[in-house]
Design a protein around this motif. Structure first.
Motif: not given
Ligand SMILES: Cc1ncc(C[n+]2csc(CCOP(=O)(O)OP(=O)(O)O)c2C)c(N)n1
Ligand SMILES: [Mg+2]
Length: 358
Positions: A155-156, A182, A184, A186-187
């Motif tokens: 996602d980052g 993906v 999750n 957090y980056g």
């Protein structure tokens, strides 16, 4: 956003397939637990990012690939390599930096690689794999091949320029590539909500007029079915897509991060209750797979993981020549010469003895 017709969705995976996929998920979990122990014992250098909690997203997506499809991922990649069939021995040896590692000891944890299985890496630069995936898809089209590329990213990476450029080109050139985000949450330590103006990442596909879909990334079958459909459309109709798999990493960003500074213990506990391994195991039991069969499979995996450590430990280090092979162009010798300590190419003469004409 196109409305997705789910009427032809298979209700269940074949129980044998599910059994095999549970095995891979369990292998990833145990392999990474072992990798963490080895890292903490200083037998693995560099970085080490674990994907515990993300196994259903990983295995579901990779299971949807045909043998000749191409896969490329970010750096949290142990699970992707294992799911693509790279032997645990070769992955562990790569983490140890050994000669029989899947990247011959040149890559380490973030740069796993096995082109013989259509796995083009493991990329440590966030978003670095996106333009490469786009180029790979273009090359498949140019060669007239009916194959697809699955490109995993975190996602980052969706706020990088490379994301926009890749999505745009994939759409205007109708490239056979599925970008699998993906998510999750957090980056590193920054939540998606803080980092992204549009945190519903799949919706961003609409800006490029490609299909965007979000799935429960902890539901193995949902991930596999959706990825299968999107890859088929990529292969057969040259339709690129974005797939957002919602999941969670149980451990810190890397082995060096406790993962508690930016999220609560309660949040982690809550997510652990939905552990994709537990869910998939329960699904096997519900379908009548005897517990003894599951336990035997788990015991077999434990042996495989222990054997991979013994293999990596006994393997030799690559020679310095082998480390450089294939990495530098002909004629790089002078550059290497200059990188040696001291004044190997006469720099001191040039600068201090007036050789520059001053
Ligand atoms: C271009 C670039 N910028 C920064 C980093 C440092 N960095 C490593 S991982 C990471 C966060 C990536 O998060 P995400 O894409 O969500 O992947 P996840 O770690 O969650 O799998 C950052 C900023 C990097 N490797 N590359
Ligand atoms: Mg992330």
């Amino acid at each position: 956003m196109a409305v997705i017709d789910r009427t032809d969705a298979p209700l269940d995976l074949d129980v044998d397939d599910l059994f095999g996929q549970y095995r891979t998920m369990f292998l990833i979990r145990r392999f990474e637990e072992a990798a963490e122990r080895q890292y903490k014992a200083a037998r693995i250098g560099g970085y080490c990012h674990l994907s515990s909690g993300q196994e259903a997203a990983t295995v579901g997506a990779v299971s949807a690939l045909e043998p000749d499809d191409l896969l490329i991922t970010g750096y949290r990649c142990h699970g992707f390599a294992l799911a693509r069939g790279v032997p645990a021995d070769a992955v562990m040896a790569e983490l140890f930096g050994r000669a029989h590692g899947c990247a011959h000891g040149r890559g380490g944890s973030m740069h796993l690689l096995d082109v013989s299985r259509g796995y083009y890496g493991g990329w440590g630069i966030v978003g670095g794999q996106l333009p490469i995936a786009t180029g790979m898809a273009l090359s498949l089209v140019r060669q007239g091949k009916e194959q697809a590329v699955l490109c995993e990213l975190g996602d980052g990476a969706v706020n990088m320029g490379a994301w926009h450029e890749s999505l745009n080109l994939a759409s205007v050139w109708n490239l056979p590539v599925v970008f699998m985000v993906v998510n999750n949450k957090y980056g590193m330590g920054t939540s998606v909500e803080r980092a992204s103006a549009e945190p519903d990442v799949f919706k961003r596909a609409a800006a490029y007029r490609v299909e965007g879909e979000r799935v429960d990334g902890d539901d193995l079958e949902e991930v596999e079915w959706t990825t299968t459909r999107l890859l088929r459309a990529a292969r057969e109709e040259r339709k690129p897509a974005v797939l957002e798999a919602m999941t969670y990493r149980f451990r810190g960003h890397s082995v060096a991060d406790a993962g508690l500074a930016y999220r609560t213990k309660e949040e982690i506990e809550e997510r652990r209750e939905q552990d994709p391994l537990t869910r998939t195991r329960a699904s096997l039991v519900t379908r009548g797979v005897p517990l003894e069969g599951i336990e035997a499979l788990e015991a077999e995996v434990e042996v495989e993981v222990e054997a991979s450590i013994a293999f990596a430990d006994a393997d030799e280090a690559p020679s310095v020549d082998r480390l450089a092979a294939g990495m530098y162009a002909e004629g790089s010798e002078e550059q290497f010469e200059r990188m040696r300590p001291g004044s190997p190419a006469g720099e001191e003469e040039l600068v201090f003895a007036g050789g520059l004409g001053r």
